[in-house]
Design an enzyme around this catalytic site. Structure first.
Site, short mmCIF file in Angstrom:
data_model
loop_
_atom_site.label_atom_id
_atom_site.label_comp_id
_atom_site.label_asym_id
_atom_site.label_seq_id
_atom_site.Cartn_x
_atom_site.Cartn_y
_atom_site.Cartn_z
N HIS A 1 14.06 13.93 62.75
CA HIS A 1 13.02 14.91 63.01
C HIS A 1 11.89 14.50 62.07
O HIS A 1 12.16 14.17 60.89
CB HIS A 1 13.47 16.32 62.64
CG HIS A 1 14.75 16.76 63.30
ND1 HIS A 1 15.92 16.96 62.61
CD2 HIS A 1 15.01 17.04 64.60
CE1 HIS A 1 16.85 17.36 63.45
NE2 HIS A 1 16.35 17.41 64.67
N ASP B 1 12.27 15.75 58.73
CA ASP B 1 13.30 15.23 57.82
C ASP B 1 12.64 14.35 56.75
O ASP B 1 13.07 14.31 55.60
CB ASP B 1 14.34 14.37 58.56
CG ASP B 1 15.14 15.14 59.61
OD1 ASP B 1 15.20 16.38 59.51
OD2 ASP B 1 15.68 14.48 60.52
N GLU C 1 17.12 16.96 75.27
CA GLU C 1 18.53 17.05 74.88
C GLU C 1 19.04 18.44 75.27
O GLU C 1 18.71 19.43 74.61
CB GLU C 1 18.66 16.82 73.36
CG GLU C 1 20.11 16.85 72.91
CD GLU C 1 20.26 16.57 71.42
OE1 GLU C 1 19.30 16.09 70.78
OE2 GLU C 1 21.35 16.85 70.89
N GLU D 1 24.61 15.21 74.67
CA GLU D 1 25.42 15.21 73.44
C GLU D 1 26.83 15.69 73.80
O GLU D 1 27.01 16.67 74.51
CB GLU D 1 24.79 16.13 72.39
CG GLU D 1 25.71 16.23 71.17
CD GLU D 1 25.10 16.95 69.98
OE1 GLU D 1 23.95 16.63 69.60
OE2 GLU D 1 25.79 17.83 69.43
N HIS E 1 27.60 19.27 73.00
CA HIS E 1 26.90 20.23 73.86
C HIS E 1 27.61 20.36 75.21
O HIS E 1 27.69 21.45 75.77
CB HIS E 1 25.45 19.80 74.06
CG HIS E 1 24.64 19.77 72.79
ND1 HIS E 1 23.35 19.32 72.72
CD2 HIS E 1 24.96 20.13 71.52
CE1 HIS E 1 22.89 19.41 71.48
NE2 HIS E 1 23.88 19.89 70.73
N ASP F 1 29.16 25.77 67.61
CA ASP F 1 28.73 24.37 67.56
C ASP F 1 29.33 23.70 66.32
O ASP F 1 28.91 23.96 65.20
CB ASP F 1 27.21 24.36 67.49
CG ASP F 1 26.62 22.98 67.58
OD1 ASP F 1 27.37 22.03 67.87
OD2 ASP F 1 25.41 22.84 67.34
N ASP G 1 29.90 20.20 65.74
CA ASP G 1 29.32 18.91 65.30
C ASP G 1 30.30 18.09 64.48
O ASP G 1 29.97 17.60 63.37
CB ASP G 1 28.03 19.15 64.50
CG ASP G 1 26.82 19.35 65.41
OD1 ASP G 1 26.79 18.77 66.51
OD2 ASP G 1 25.90 20.09 65.02
C1 XUL Z 1 21.58 20.51 67.81
C2 XUL Z 1 21.31 19.07 67.93
C3 XUL Z 1 20.10 18.59 67.23
C4 XUL Z 1 19.32 17.58 67.99
C5 XUL Z 1 18.08 17.10 67.31
O1 XUL Z 1 22.80 20.89 68.33
O2 XUL Z 1 22.06 18.34 68.53
O3 XUL Z 1 20.49 18.06 66.00
O4 XUL Z 1 20.11 16.46 68.24
O5 XUL Z 1 17.17 18.10 67.10
MN MN Z 2 22.10 16.24 69.05
#
Ligand code: XUL
Ligand code: MN
Length: 365
Positions: free
Chosen positions: A49, A52, A176, A212, A215, A250, A252
């Site tokens: 980003h 960042d 995304e 993703e 997701h 979520d 991750d």
């Molecule tokens: C949120 C996600 C973010 C995007 C980038 O779930 O995946 O980190 O990838 O903004």
């Molecule tokens: Mn992502």
């Protein structure tokens, strides 16, 4: 296949371990340190980003200094930037959406901020600007017509695509998708939603999708099928690899941390199709991890991909698998003769078990 490039979101290694119930558990890495550290651990590319690297509110001189520093580290180490985005979703002003906010001033601010981030991406040589509109959703359905939201999203994407073209940037745009979190419901929820939406834009050819794995799992979908829809449409502009137990918050998780079989079939798809772009990881090191663990997280993601790619090669070379797949293809050749009677038994038990044996390392080569 050419040498595989691995990539990480800078935010993944900069993550300080906070969650909705707890404050950070480690000091966040500085962005420049993150770039060098990734390069030192065999990572060929990074996403970021813009914020960042350049904290929101930084002046022009500070922005230019940080970009110079980042470019110097890139030149020194050979790491490249494969995508840029923006983390508007963290900021209170965008709490009810960036592109879909009911306040026109907020929508204009979002566009201006995204254009600033696109400029940063161009300075870093990013070929892609990826937008995860984390606040572009709702909890209160009555607050906004979903059609109005889609029209606002359409106008915003058209405007950004136009900006990139007018600036002469060699950069594509991507969406995304994510079904929920942090919003109750996000408007562009899955790859299918994104593809349908992109077709309504002025220049659909300039916009693709970044699926993703987590997701897809949040939506209870098969991640390989999500990725396949993007590939099939020629729209797989990027991909975020991680892991997630389905239908939960979520998580991750580190790639390989859950959903082994699903991960295998995603890797199989990418490798079988010779998908040429970087394999990007978007996951969070565990909250219980320190900085050393962050680098072990990086190595773990990469190693998990390499192990699964090796399993794909084993699967594709296995004599029994090949014989079974040849038999399956043989059934197809009899299609002209009309429906089989009695209906054929599709003998997939052994094939599926062979996947299990290969994945568990219990089948010799
Ligand atoms: C949120 C996600 C973010 C995007 C980038 O779930 O995946 O980190 O990838 O903004
Ligand atoms: Mn992502």
């Amino acid at each position: 296949m050419p040498t595989r490039i691995f990539s990480f979101g800078l935010w993944t290694v900069m993550n300080a371990g906070a969650d909705p119930f707890g404050v950070p558990t480690r000091a966040p890495l500085d962005a420049l340190h993150a770039i060098s550290g990734l390069a030192a651990h065999g990572v060929g590319a990074f996403e970021l980003h813009a914020e960042d690297l350049i904290p929101p509110g930084s002046g022009r001189a500070e922005r230019d200094r940080l970009i110079r520093e980042a470019r110097a580290r890139m030149a020194d180490t050979g790491i490249v930037c494969d995508a840029c985005g923006s983390s508007l979703f963290t900021e209170p002003v965008f709490k009810d959406g960036a592109f879909v906010s009911n306040d026109a001033r907020v929508r204009s601010l979002a566009l201006a901020r995204y254009k600033d981030a696109i400029d940063v991406g161009d300075f870093l040589g990013a070929p892609l600007f990826n937008i995860w509109g984390g606040r572009d959703g709702s909890e209160v359905e009555a607050s906004r017509s979903p059609i109005e939201a889609l029209k606002r999203l359409r106008d915003a994407f058209n405007d950004l695509a136009d900006y990139i073209a007018r600036q002469g940037y060699a950069m594509r745009l991507s969406i995304e998708p994510k079904p929920n979190e942090p919003r109750g419901d996000l408007y562009i929820s899955t790859v299918g939603h994104a593809l349908g939406f992109i077709a309504t834009l002025e220049h659909p050819d300039r916009v693709g999708v970044v699926p993703e794995l987590a997701h897809a799992a949040l939506a209870g979908l098969n991640p390989a099928h999500e990725v396949a829809h993007a590939l099939y449409a020629g729209k797989l502009f990027g991909l975020h690899l991680n892991a997630q137990r389905p239908l939960r918050f979520d998580q991750d998780l580190r790639f390989g941390g859950a959903g082994l079989k699903d991960s295998f079939f995603v890797v199989k798809l990418l490798e079988d199709e010779n998908w040429p772009l970087p394999r990007t990881f978007d996951a969070h090191p565990y909250r219980t991890t320190d900085e050393q663990g962050v680098w072990s997280f990086v190595q773990g993601c990469i190693r998990a991909y390499e192990v699964l790619a090796d399993k794909v090669a084993q699967f594709n070379a296995d004599a029994e698998v090949r014989a079974l797949l040849a038999e399956i293809r043989g059934w197809d050749r009899t299609a002209e003769t009309g429906p089989a009677s009695p209906p054929r038994v599709f003998a997939y038990e052994r094939l599926d078990h062979l996947v299990f044996e290969i994945l568990t390392g219990t089948r010799s080569r």
